[in-house]
Design an enzyme around this catalytic site. Sequence first.
Site, PDB file in Angstrom:
ATOM      1  N   ASN A   1      30.350  33.136  33.911  1.00  0.00           N
ATOM      2  CA  ASN A   1      30.793  31.964  34.659  1.00  0.00           C
ATOM      3  C   ASN A   1      29.672  31.538  35.612  1.00  0.00           C
ATOM      4  OD1 ASN A   1      32.093  30.065  36.190  1.00  0.00           O
ATOM      5  ND2 ASN A   1      33.591  31.467  37.104  1.00  0.00           N
TER       6      ASN A   1
ATOM      7  N   LYS B   1      29.532  28.989  37.324  1.00  0.00           N
ATOM      8  CA  LYS B   1      30.089  28.193  38.440  1.00  0.00           C
ATOM      9  C   LYS B   1      29.253  26.925  38.624  1.00  0.00           C
ATOM     10  CE  LYS B   1      32.195  32.275  40.300  1.00  0.00           C
ATOM     11  NZ  LYS B   1      32.736  33.015  41.409  1.00  0.00           N
TER      12      LYS B   1
ATOM     13  N   HIS C   1      41.154  29.525  37.397  1.00  0.00           N
ATOM     14  CA  HIS C   1      40.263  30.358  38.211  1.00  0.00           C
ATOM     15  C   HIS C   1      40.684  30.209  39.677  1.00  0.00           C
ATOM     16  CE1 HIS C   1      36.755  31.864  40.310  1.00  0.00           C
ATOM     17  NE2 HIS C   1      36.392  32.461  39.184  1.00  0.00           N
TER      18      HIS C   1
ATOM     19  N   GLU D   1      41.361  38.990  37.919  1.00  0.00           N
ATOM     20  CA  GLU D   1      40.338  38.849  38.957  1.00  0.00           C
ATOM     21  C   GLU D   1      40.998  38.890  40.330  1.00  0.00           C
ATOM     22  OE1 GLU D   1      36.564  36.777  37.572  1.00  0.00           O
ATOM     23  OE2 GLU D   1      37.967  35.181  38.040  1.00  0.00           O
TER      24      GLU D   1
ATOM     25  N   GLY E   1      32.978  37.627  44.245  1.00  0.00           N
ATOM     26  CA  GLY E   1      31.792  37.292  45.031  1.00  0.00           C
ATOM     27  C   GLY E   1      31.652  38.073  46.324  1.00  0.00           C
TER      28      GLY E   1
ATOM     29  N   SER F   1      33.045  40.796  41.198  1.00  0.00           N
ATOM     30  CA  SER F   1      31.937  41.642  41.671  1.00  0.00           C
ATOM     31  C   SER F   1      31.498  42.731  40.699  1.00  0.00           C
ATOM     32  CB  SER F   1      32.277  42.270  43.030  1.00  0.00           C
ATOM     33  OG  SER F   1      32.354  41.270  44.010  1.00  0.00           O
TER      34      SER F   1
ATOM     35  N   GLY G   1      30.498  36.459  37.388  1.00  0.00           N
ATOM     36  CA  GLY G   1      30.091  35.265  38.121  1.00  0.00           C
ATOM     37  C   GLY G   1      28.649  35.403  38.583  1.00  0.00           C
ATOM     38  N   GLY G   2      28.476  35.905  39.800  1.00  0.00           N
ATOM     39  CA  GLY G   2      27.149  36.012  40.416  1.00  0.00           C
ATOM     40  C   GLY G   2      26.081  36.592  39.493  1.00  0.00           C
TER      41      GLY G   2
HETATM   42  P1  PGA Z   1      31.733  37.382  40.730  1.00  0.00           P
HETATM   43  O1  PGA Z   1      32.642  36.171  40.185  1.00  0.00           O
HETATM   44  O2  PGA Z   1      31.311  38.185  39.551  1.00  0.00           O
HETATM   45  O3  PGA Z   1      30.590  36.695  41.433  1.00  0.00           O
HETATM   46  O4  PGA Z   1      32.593  38.156  41.673  1.00  0.00           O
HETATM   47  C1  PGA Z   1      33.554  36.358  39.164  1.00  0.00           C
HETATM   48  C2  PGA Z   1      34.291  35.070  38.919  1.00  0.00           C
HETATM   49  O5  PGA Z   1      34.543  34.317  39.879  1.00  0.00           O
HETATM   50  O6  PGA Z   1      34.648  34.749  37.784  1.00  0.00           O
END
Ligand code: PGA
Length: 228
Positions: free
Chosen positions: A6, A8, A83, A153, A159, A190, A211-212
């Site tokens: 993702n 974002k 999401h 999630e 994040g 995360s 995500g990140g």
């Molecule tokens: P993250 O995000 O891995 O940065 O925590 C996951 C997501 O929002 O799908």
Amino acid sequence: MIVVLNNKSNFTPEEFKSYLEKLEKIDYSELILCPTFINLALAGDKIELGAQDVSPYDDGAHTGEISAKQLKTLGVKYSLVGHSERREFESEEELLNEIKKLFENDMIPILCVGESKEERENNKVEEVLDKELYNVINNLSREEQEKLIIAYEPVWSIGTGAIPTNDEIREVLRYIKNLLPNTKVLYGGSANEENIDTLKEIEEIDGYLLGGISLDIDRLQALLDKLS
Ligand code: PGA
């Protein structure tokens, strides 16, 4: 093991092109890339594509919306739905319609569910999951339920670097799989190249939503190496 990336709201088209060039060199068969909308059309066909959101409506007079049918023309096969960064703007009915539109176009919804910190502290995890899942379960055929992908999630984990314990994740995944026995369930929040060894111990996990770390090819590669 499915790995959904993702991106974002990141990467200009220019940045995306050099990111994609590196990503395409990664040898991992079950990657699904969800770039920001403007980059979807640049993504080509080497990697499976997902959208980060989809319109609950068909084509028509819906300013700013992008329909499942339109996404499909770009080769998009999946879409995130609900999401937590979007849920506050969308009703349960809209989420269900997004899922329906995806199925009508032979696309696969990846439905995100999960509790806030406060809800976890107040022992409301199952209540939240019931609320987020029952409307979907009650309105989809068995075949649709089995095609659907769920991403667990925890909102407080996205994040933040904080992740639940393996037992906490296992408990939630078992709860979901009890309601939807043949549905794939991913973990997101995360996940990174350091904690993946611990997460991997959870047999119930069918994949990850990243995500990140999806933005950093070297770290992503390190994570995928540990999954292969
Ligand atoms: P993250 O995000 O891995 O940065 O925590 C996951 C997501 O929002 O799908």
